[in-house]
Design an enzyme around this catalytic site. Structure first.
Site, PDB file in Angstrom:
ATOM      1  N   SER A  19      55.453  45.759  65.677  1.00 33.20           N
ATOM      2  CA  SER A  19      56.154  47.031  65.865  1.00 33.20           C
ATOM      3  C   SER A  19      55.554  47.859  66.990  1.00 33.20           C
ATOM      4  O   SER A  19      56.123  48.879  67.379  1.00 33.20           O
ATOM      5  CB  SER A  19      56.124  47.834  64.559  1.00 33.20           C
ATOM      6  OG  SER A  19      54.782  48.133  64.198  1.00 33.20           O
ATOM      7  N   GLY A  20      54.381  47.457  67.508  1.00 35.16           N
ATOM      8  CA  GLY A  20      53.722  48.203  68.576  1.00 35.16           C
ATOM      9  C   GLY A  20      52.510  48.990  68.113  1.00 35.16           C
ATOM     10  O   GLY A  20      51.978  49.800  68.872  1.00 35.16           O
ATOM     11  N   ALA A  45      37.453  44.800  64.372  1.00 39.44           N
ATOM     12  CA  ALA A  45      38.441  43.777  64.023  1.00 39.44           C
ATOM     13  C   ALA A  45      38.191  43.286  62.602  1.00 39.44           C
ATOM     14  O   ALA A  45      37.088  42.844  62.277  1.00 39.44           O
ATOM     15  CB  ALA A  45      38.345  42.612  65.011  1.00 39.44           C
ATOM     16  N   THR A  46      39.229  43.368  61.777  1.00 33.65           N
ATOM     17  CA  THR A  46      39.096  42.902  60.394  1.00 33.65           C
ATOM     18  C   THR A  46      39.680  41.514  60.182  1.00 33.65           C
ATOM     19  O   THR A  46      39.447  40.908  59.146  1.00 33.65           O
ATOM     20  CB  THR A  46      39.777  43.886  59.420  1.00 33.65           C
ATOM     21  OG1 THR A  46      41.168  43.954  59.735  1.00 33.65           O
ATOM     22  CG2 THR A  46      39.147  45.273  59.496  1.00 33.65           C
ATOM     23  N   GLY A  47      40.453  41.015  61.141  1.00 33.80           N
ATOM     24  CA  GLY A  47      41.091  39.706  60.998  1.00 33.80           C
ATOM     25  C   GLY A  47      40.095  38.565  61.110  1.00 33.80           C
ATOM     26  O   GLY A  47      39.106  38.660  61.825  1.00 33.80           O
ATOM     27  N   HIS A  61      45.215  38.280  71.313  1.00 32.29           N
ATOM     28  CA  HIS A  61      44.946  39.715  71.157  1.00 32.29           C
ATOM     29  C   HIS A  61      43.736  40.129  71.990  1.00 32.29           C
ATOM     30  O   HIS A  61      43.737  41.196  72.600  1.00 32.29           O
ATOM     31  CB  HIS A  61      44.706  40.061  69.684  1.00 32.29           C
ATOM     32  CG  HIS A  61      45.949  40.185  68.880  1.00 32.29           C
ATOM     33  ND1 HIS A  61      46.213  41.269  68.080  1.00 32.29           N
ATOM     34  CD2 HIS A  61      47.013  39.367  68.748  1.00 32.29           C
ATOM     35  CE1 HIS A  61      47.391  41.113  67.495  1.00 32.29           C
ATOM     36  NE2 HIS A  61      47.891  39.958  67.887  1.00 32.29           N
ATOM     37  N   ARG A  65      43.918  42.812  74.920  1.00 33.83           N
ATOM     38  CA  ARG A  65      43.074  44.003  74.788  1.00 33.83           C
ATOM     39  C   ARG A  65      42.190  44.183  76.030  1.00 33.83           C
ATOM     40  O   ARG A  65      42.021  45.298  76.526  1.00 33.83           O
ATOM     41  CB  ARG A  65      42.235  43.899  73.516  1.00 33.83           C
ATOM     42  CG  ARG A  65      41.485  45.118  73.162  1.00 33.83           C
ATOM     43  CD  ARG A  65      40.975  45.121  71.729  1.00 33.83           C
ATOM     44  NE  ARG A  65      40.213  43.960  71.338  1.00 33.83           N
ATOM     45  CZ  ARG A  65      40.635  43.002  70.507  1.00 33.83           C
ATOM     46  NH1 ARG A  65      41.848  43.064  69.986  1.00 33.83           N
ATOM     47  NH2 ARG A  65      39.870  41.986  70.193  1.00 33.83           N
ATOM     48  N   ALA A  66      41.630  43.098  76.521  1.00 34.72           N
ATOM     49  CA  ALA A  66      40.771  43.173  77.714  1.00 34.72           C
ATOM     50  C   ALA A  66      41.549  43.675  78.922  1.00 34.72           C
ATOM     51  O   ALA A  66      40.996  44.368  79.775  1.00 34.72           O
ATOM     52  CB  ALA A  66      40.154  41.806  77.991  1.00 34.72           C
ATOM     53  N   GLU A  76      33.351  42.510  64.909  1.00 37.37           N
ATOM     54  CA  GLU A  76      34.012  41.953  63.731  1.00 37.37           C
ATOM     55  C   GLU A  76      33.494  42.657  62.488  1.00 37.37           C
ATOM     56  O   GLU A  76      32.292  42.738  62.258  1.00 37.37           O
ATOM     57  CB  GLU A  76      33.774  40.452  63.659  1.00 37.37           C
ATOM     58  CG  GLU A  76      34.476  39.709  64.780  1.00 37.37           C
ATOM     59  CD  GLU A  76      34.418  38.201  64.622  1.00 37.37           C
ATOM     60  OE1 GLU A  76      34.097  37.716  63.513  1.00 37.37           O
ATOM     61  OE2 GLU A  76      34.695  37.519  65.620  1.00 37.37           O
TER      62      GLU A  76
END
EC number: 2.7.1.156
Length: 195
Positions: A19-20, A45-47, A61, A65-66, A76
């Site tokens: 969704s952005g 980051a939680t993933g 991602h 992001r970079a 993390e």
């Protein structure tokens, strides 16, 4: 369009998949850094990469992001999110948490064989971590942008465990939204300010 204020503030960005949400959080980090010399941003980051598709997704991602926010540090924090916030938040640092939904997943539905933070006390449970997070994040000395999914708009899930997860996420989103100075709902890449 600059979407950040000056000084400490908290924003919760909710929405469905793609969704952005993350892009908006990253743009807030970019704008924060550009606002004054000495500012920085940290991405919590939680993933976790529990399968090949997730590994590819995380790598994509990181690349995106970079490009959007050069120099943003990634840390993390799949389970001990409150502790990571305490460690990385300061007046000159905007912290992006992406995402609350995966953080809850790591506690309620951990994948077998996934390694979490070393030296984690075994007595820590979801209720204690949730309470600690809700105590810590509103007191952060710098801005915090939290990303999470809104998954409660569909049909009621059939399984007991999935219903418990949807309920827990809904309660978490409500409590976080209450504590945030701003809440944004994303749909099709467009923001709707709820608070």
């Amino acid at each position: 369009m600059n979407i950040v204020n000056h000084g400490p503030w908290q924003e919760l960005i909710l929405g469905g998949q793609k969704s952005g949400k993350t892009r908006r959080a990253e743009l807030a980090a970019r704008d924060w850094i550009a606002g004054s010399a000495g500012r920085r941003a940290v991405y919590l980051a939680t993933g976790q990469a529990w399968d090949e598709e997730m590994r590819v997704r995380i790598a994509r991602h990181q690349t995106d992001r970079a490009q959007r926010v050069p120099g943003m540090q990634t840390v993390e924090a799949p389970r001990l999110l409150a502790q990571a916030l305490q460690q990385h938040s300061n007046a000159q640092t905007l912290v992006v948490v992406d995402c609350l939904t995966l953080w809850l997943t790591n506690w309620m539905m951990p994948m077998e064989g996934v390694e979490f933070e070393p030296n984690q006390p075994l007595t820590q449970d979801w209720s204690a971590q949730r309470a600690l997070f809700l105590e810590v994040f509103p007191r952060c000395p710098g801005p915090v942008v939290l990303v999470g999914n809104e998954i409660g708009m569909g049909v009621i899930p059939m399984g007991r465990e999935v219903r418990a997860f949807v309920d827990a996420l809904g309660r978490l989103n409500q409590d976080v939204a209450q504590a945030c100075s701003r809440v944004t709902l994303m749909a099709a890449g467009l923001p709707l300010q709820l608070k």
